[in-house]
Enzyme design. Structure first.
Site, PDB file in Angstrom:
ATOM      1  N   ASP A  50       0.835  -1.203   0.000  1.00 45.28           N
ATOM      2  CA  ASP A  50       0.000   0.000   0.000  1.00 45.28           C
ATOM      3  C   ASP A  50       0.869   1.252   0.000  1.00 45.28           C
ATOM      4  O   ASP A  50       0.789   2.092   0.883  1.00 45.28           O
ATOM      5  CB  ASP A  50      -0.938  -0.025   1.217  1.00 45.28           C
ATOM      6  CG  ASP A  50      -1.766  -1.295   1.273  1.00 45.28           C
ATOM      7  OD1 ASP A  50      -2.918  -1.274   0.824  1.00 45.28           O
ATOM      8  OD2 ASP A  50      -1.251  -2.326   1.752  1.00 45.28           O
ATOM      9  N   ASP A  83      -1.719  -2.936  -3.895  1.00 44.61           N
ATOM     10  CA  ASP A  83      -2.026  -1.507  -3.931  1.00 44.61           C
ATOM     11  C   ASP A  83      -0.731  -0.751  -4.187  1.00 44.61           C
ATOM     12  O   ASP A  83      -0.265   0.064  -3.407  1.00 44.61           O
ATOM     13  CB  ASP A  83      -2.726  -1.046  -2.650  1.00 44.61           C
ATOM     14  CG  ASP A  83      -4.224  -1.308  -2.689  1.00 44.61           C
ATOM     15  OD1 ASP A  83      -4.702  -1.860  -3.709  1.00 44.61           O
ATOM     16  OD2 ASP A  83      -4.916  -0.961  -1.713  1.00 44.61           O
ATOM     17  N   ASN A 121      -6.622  -4.124  -4.700  1.00 40.83           N
ATOM     18  CA  ASN A 121      -7.895  -3.664  -5.256  1.00 40.83           C
ATOM     19  C   ASN A 121      -7.757  -2.334  -5.987  1.00 40.83           C
ATOM     20  O   ASN A 121      -8.418  -2.095  -7.006  1.00 40.83           O
ATOM     21  CB  ASN A 121      -8.965  -3.572  -4.162  1.00 40.83           C
ATOM     22  CG  ASN A 121      -8.527  -2.768  -2.964  1.00 40.83           C
ATOM     23  OD1 ASN A 121      -7.607  -3.178  -2.252  1.00 40.83           O
ATOM     24  ND2 ASN A 121      -9.164  -1.641  -2.716  1.00 40.83           N
ATOM     25  N   HIS A 214      -3.089  -9.828  -1.063  1.00 41.59           N
ATOM     26  CA  HIS A 214      -3.294  -8.434  -0.697  1.00 41.59           C
ATOM     27  C   HIS A 214      -4.206  -8.293   0.520  1.00 41.59           C
ATOM     28  O   HIS A 214      -3.952  -7.490   1.418  1.00 41.59           O
ATOM     29  CB  HIS A 214      -3.887  -7.644  -1.867  1.00 41.59           C
ATOM     30  CG  HIS A 214      -4.172  -6.210  -1.518  1.00 41.59           C
ATOM     31  ND1 HIS A 214      -3.183  -5.319  -1.162  1.00 41.59           N
ATOM     32  CD2 HIS A 214      -5.351  -5.511  -1.440  1.00 41.59           C
ATOM     33  CE1 HIS A 214      -3.724  -4.147  -0.892  1.00 41.59           C
ATOM     34  NE2 HIS A 214      -5.028  -4.237  -1.040  1.00 41.59           N
ATOM     35  N   HIS A 223     -10.154  -2.461   7.584  1.00 42.98           N
ATOM     36  CA  HIS A 223     -10.855  -3.386   6.682  1.00 42.98           C
ATOM     37  C   HIS A 223     -11.152  -4.712   7.361  1.00 42.98           C
ATOM     38  O   HIS A 223     -12.162  -5.352   7.077  1.00 42.98           O
ATOM     39  CB  HIS A 223     -10.034  -3.623   5.412  1.00 42.98           C
ATOM     40  CG  HIS A 223      -9.875  -2.406   4.563  1.00 42.98           C
ATOM     41  ND1 HIS A 223     -10.942  -1.784   3.958  1.00 42.98           N
ATOM     42  CD2 HIS A 223      -8.766  -1.695   4.218  1.00 42.98           C
ATOM     43  CE1 HIS A 223     -10.496  -0.733   3.263  1.00 42.98           C
ATOM     44  NE2 HIS A 223      -9.180  -0.667   3.415  1.00 42.98           N
ATOM     45  N   HIS A 249      -3.363  -4.250   2.477  1.00 40.33           N
ATOM     46  CA  HIS A 249      -4.762  -3.786   2.477  1.00 40.33           C
ATOM     47  C   HIS A 249      -5.080  -2.919   3.687  1.00 40.33           C
ATOM     48  O   HIS A 249      -5.498  -1.773   3.529  1.00 40.33           O
ATOM     49  CB  HIS A 249      -5.724  -4.965   2.371  1.00 40.33           C
ATOM     50  CG  HIS A 249      -7.124  -4.556   1.989  1.00 40.33           C
ATOM     51  ND1 HIS A 249      -7.378  -3.698   0.935  1.00 40.33           N
ATOM     52  CD2 HIS A 249      -8.335  -4.892   2.509  1.00 40.33           C
ATOM     53  CE1 HIS A 249      -8.688  -3.520   0.822  1.00 40.33           C
ATOM     54  NE2 HIS A 249      -9.283  -4.230   1.765  1.00 40.33           N
ATOM     55  N   ASP A 250      -4.924  -3.430   4.903  1.00 41.63           N
ATOM     56  CA  ASP A 250      -5.030  -2.568   6.071  1.00 41.63           C
ATOM     57  C   ASP A 250      -3.734  -1.783   6.206  1.00 41.63           C
ATOM     58  O   ASP A 250      -2.642  -2.364   6.180  1.00 41.63           O
ATOM     59  CB  ASP A 250      -5.297  -3.392   7.332  1.00 41.63           C
ATOM     60  CG  ASP A 250      -6.777  -3.618   7.565  1.00 41.63           C
ATOM     61  OD1 ASP A 250      -7.573  -2.731   7.217  1.00 41.63           O
ATOM     62  OD2 ASP A 250      -7.143  -4.691   8.086  1.00 41.63           O
TER      63      ASP A 250
END
Length: 332
Positions: A50, A83, A121, A214, A223, A249-250
Site C-alpha cells: 500500500d 495496492d 484492489n 493483498h 478493513h 490492504h489494512d
C-alpha cells in the site's frame, strides 16, 4: 478437496463454493520463479504494501529506512503486498506514475534487487495488464508482477495469490470502475486459483511455506477480516502446514498468531498513507502479538532452522521482533 467441506456463512459464498466444485477439473500451473539463497543458505527479504503515492504520505521516508535495513541485512528481494499505485493503478505502461511512485522513490543501493509484486484492489481500478506487462520491466528491471505465482528458493516456497477477485463487494461497486479482464468468469478463475495453490502446497517439500495475498485473513485493522478468504483460502493453508500468511490492504503493521494452527498472520500495509486509530477492534483476541496503526515495513530472515520477523516504523525503529525455529536435519 478439503476446503469444499468448510461450511460457508452466506448464501453468496455457498454459491461460489458450489461453482468452484463444478469448475475445478483442470488448471494452468501458475508461473514459477527460482531465486537462489545466499552462499550460507540463508534468505532475507523485506515486505511492503500500500505504497505508491509519488513519495507523499511519508512514502519517501519509509523507502529511506527500507534502504538502510536492506543494506544491513543484505536482502535477496522485496515483496510488495499490493495496492502498488494509488488511487487507480496505472493507465498504461507509459504512465509516469510508475517511475514517480517506484523507480524514483526506492533508489537506495540495498533496494536494487528483484521486487515480487501482486495486485491490490486499487491496482484493479487501472490498467491491470500494464503492471503485468514485460514492457514495464524494461523501464525498471526490478519489477515483476503477476496475478498468482510461485517464488521457489532452496528452503522456502512463497505462493502469491491474487485475492482481489475473491472479494464480492468489488463486483457490486458502483462508485469505481474495475478492470476484470483476465478474471471473468470469476467463479472459474477463483476455482482454478485455489486448485493451483492447493496442488503447489501439497507438492512443496520446502522447509518454510508462505502465502502472500493483498487482503487480510485475520486483521484488527479498518478493513479487518476477509470473509471470502476465511471460507475458501484458509482451510487450504491449514491443511498444508503454511507457516506465514502475509498481506497488506489494512494500512498498518500487525502480527497475529493462529490459535488452531502454526500460521502467523503478518500485515505489512504501511508503505505510505496511514491513519492513527485505523482499527475496528480495540481488543482482538489472544493471538494478537503486535499492532501498530502507522507507517512502516517488515523484514524476514530465514535459515533452515530459524525464522525471524521484524517490523520497523518510519524512523527505522524496530517495533516488534519475533523468532521461531524448526528442527533441522542436514544431508548426510
Amino acid at each position: 478437496m478439503p476446503f469444499f467441506n468448510y461450511r460457508a456463512r452466506t448464501t453468496s459464498l455457498n454459491l461460489l463454493v458450489l461453482a468452484c466444485i463444478y469448475f475445478v477439473h483442470s488448471f494452468a500451473e501458475p508461473p514459477r520463479f527460482e531465486h537462489l539463497t545466499k552462499g550460507d543458505g540463508s534468505l532475507s527479504f523485506l515486505v511492503i504494501g500500500d505504497w505508491g503515492r509519488r513519495g507523499f504520505y511519508n512514502q519517501t521516508l519509509v523507502a529511506y529506512q527500507m534502504g538502510k535495513v536492506a543494506e544491513k541485512l543484505n536482502i535477496d528481494f522485496v515483496i510488495s503486498t499490493g495496492d502498488n499505485f494509488y488511487d487507480n493503478g496505472l493507465e498504461g505502461v507509459d504512465d509516469p506514475t510508475f517511475e514517480d511512485s517506484f523507480t524514483k522513490i526506492y533508489t537506495a543501493k540495498g533496494l536494487q534487487k528483484q521486487w515480487y509484486s501482486i495486485l491490490g484492489n486499487h491496482d484493479y481500478r487501472g490498467n491491470v495488464e500494464a503492471q503485468l506487462s514485460p514492457s514495464i520491466s524494461m523501464i525498471d528491471a526490478r519489477w515483476l508482477c503477476r496475478r498468482s505465482f510461485l517464488v521457489n528458493t532452496e528452503m522456502a516456497d512463497i505462493f502469491f495469490v491474487d485475492t482481489t477477485p475473491f472479494v464480492e463487494k468489488y463486483f457490486a461497486d458502483d462508485e469505481h470502475n474495475y478492470n476484470w479482464q483476465g478474471v471473468l468468469p470469476r467463479r472459474k478463475y477463483i476455482a482454478e486459483t485455489l486448485e493451483a495453490l492447493e496442488s503447489g502446497l501439497r507438492d512443496s517439500s520446502a522447509k518454510w511455506k508462505m502465502v502472500v495475498g493483498h487482503h487480510a485473513i485475520r486483521s484488527a485493522g479498518f478493513h479487518g477480516e476477509t470473509e471470502e478468504l476465511i471460507q475458501l483460502l484458509l482451510p487450504i493453508l491449514k491443511a498444508n502446514n503454511v507457516d506465514f500468511y502475509m498481506n497488506g490492504h489494512d494500512h498498518c503493521l500487525e502480527h497475529i498468531s493462529s490459535l488452531d494452527s502454526p500460521i502467523q498472520y503478518l500485515t505489512s500495509g504501511g508503505g505510505s498513507k496511514a491513519w492513527r486509530g485505523d482499527t475496528k477492534h480495540e481488543h482482538y483476541h489472544d493471538g494478537m502479538k503486535f499492532f501498530y496503526d502507522g507507517q512502516g515495513f517488515m523484514s524476514v530472515e530465514l535459515t533452515q532452522a530459524e525464522a525471524q520477523i521484524m517490523f520497523y516504523n518510519v524512523y527505522g525503529d524496530v517495533l516488534h521482533r519475533w523468532k521461531t525455529s524448526k528442527e533441522f536435519h542436514s544431508a548426510v
